[in-house]
Design an enzyme around this catalytic site. Sequence first.
Site, short mmCIF file in Angstrom:
data_model
loop_
_atom_site.label_atom_id
_atom_site.label_comp_id
_atom_site.label_asym_id
_atom_site.label_seq_id
_atom_site.Cartn_x
_atom_site.Cartn_y
_atom_site.Cartn_z
N GLY A 190 0.83 -1.21 0.00
CA GLY A 190 0.00 0.00 0.00
C GLY A 190 0.86 1.26 0.00
CG ASP A 191 3.39 2.13 3.24
OD1 ASP A 191 2.30 2.70 3.46
OD2 ASP A 191 4.03 1.50 4.11
P1 ADP Z 1 -2.44 -2.67 1.74
O1 ADP Z 1 -1.05 -3.18 1.55
O2 ADP Z 1 -2.48 -1.24 2.15
O3 ADP Z 1 -3.33 -3.55 2.56
P2 ADP Z 1 -3.53 -3.80 -0.72
O4 ADP Z 1 -3.41 -5.15 -0.12
O5 ADP Z 1 -4.85 -3.41 -1.30
O6 ADP Z 1 -3.10 -2.63 0.27
O7 ADP Z 1 -2.40 -3.71 -1.86
C1 ADP Z 1 -2.05 -2.51 -2.50
C2 ADP Z 1 -1.62 -2.80 -3.91
O8 ADP Z 1 -0.54 -3.74 -3.89
C3 ADP Z 1 -2.68 -3.46 -4.78
O9 ADP Z 1 -3.52 -2.49 -5.37
C4 ADP Z 1 -1.83 -4.22 -5.79
O10 ADP Z 1 -1.32 -3.36 -6.79
C5 ADP Z 1 -0.64 -4.67 -4.97
N1 ADP Z 1 -0.87 -6.02 -4.43
C6 ADP Z 1 -1.16 -6.38 -3.16
N2 ADP Z 1 -1.27 -7.72 -3.04
C7 ADP Z 1 -1.05 -8.23 -4.28
C8 ADP Z 1 -1.02 -9.57 -4.83
N3 ADP Z 1 -1.25 -10.66 -4.07
N4 ADP Z 1 -0.75 -9.69 -6.16
C9 ADP Z 1 -0.52 -8.61 -6.93
N5 ADP Z 1 -0.53 -7.35 -6.47
C10 ADP Z 1 -0.79 -7.14 -5.17
#
Ligand code: ADP
Length: 301
Positions: free
Chosen positions: A254-255
Amino acid sequence: MIKKPKILVVGSSNMDMVIQTGHFPKPGETIIGGEFSLIPGGKGANQAVAAARLGGDVSFVSQIGKDVFGDSSLENFIKEGIDISYVRQNPEQSTGVALITVDESGENTIIVAPGANHHISKEDIGRAEKVFAEAKVILVQLEIPMEIVKACLSLAKKLGKNAILNPAPAADLGGEILEGLFLITPNETEAEQLTGISILDEASARTAATALISKGVENVIITLGASGAYCHSKDFQGILPTQKVKAVDSTAAGDTFNGALAVALGNKHSMEEAVRFALKAATLSVQKMGAQSSIPYLKDL
Ligand code: ADP
């Protein structure tokens, strides 16, 4: 040479102390763990590093302790090319620390001692007014006191600047924060916390985004992990998918997303283009272990 966009990040800086362990100790128990690593972290610092690596001219407003972790954080910011004129070393507080244990299944326990992060003051913000005025984009998260978040957003508003609020970790926000905010970027959990709507699909993401827009936010992006992100701007509403990859560690995904987004918007890309750029960067980050160690550089994209 193309001029880099000025990005101002206001937020936390921590040192993560991570120990691998076979199992977690019970209260009163001492166990011998595995490998130890010391990793710079904190959402503010991670986002500043991401924006710097991905093409931003970054200034960081933060507070750390005048201790060994504070000194090494400063060295790290300098190495990343981040302007540290507004990172204050407070001699009375310790640098923020996260004590993290990770077991063999990847389950973790975390205790954060916020230390200096909870002492960023309105004076620190006032001192940085010049960079608020120079910045193309201002990026703030919630690991610092809410009154400072409010002060940053209201200064950004006064100066007519585009501010992004990454509402992490999840918290309740007052209406005054949302009114007139350029962009909010919750993940699914945070979007649910803010709206009471569970994000299950595109329709529920749209309903949650619309609820936030009705509270005065101009643009909403809900990150959806492996499913990409839901983008709600004047010109584009819908899910932008991301590449299917083998994720090894989503720390700082997310960062990375938020730092990348700030740079792309600072480069005057549309919201849709900016989200596509941020997805590419964040999806690269989940393929590597660690927080700042996983954040990609512009050349990797
Ligand atoms: P946070 O880390 O804040 O919980 P997310 O899990 O929604 O946020 O992830 C943020 C971004 O990281 C996503 O929009 C995506 O681009 C990428 N991302 C996270 N997990 C995955 C994954 N398993 N596969 C591909 N991209 C991912």
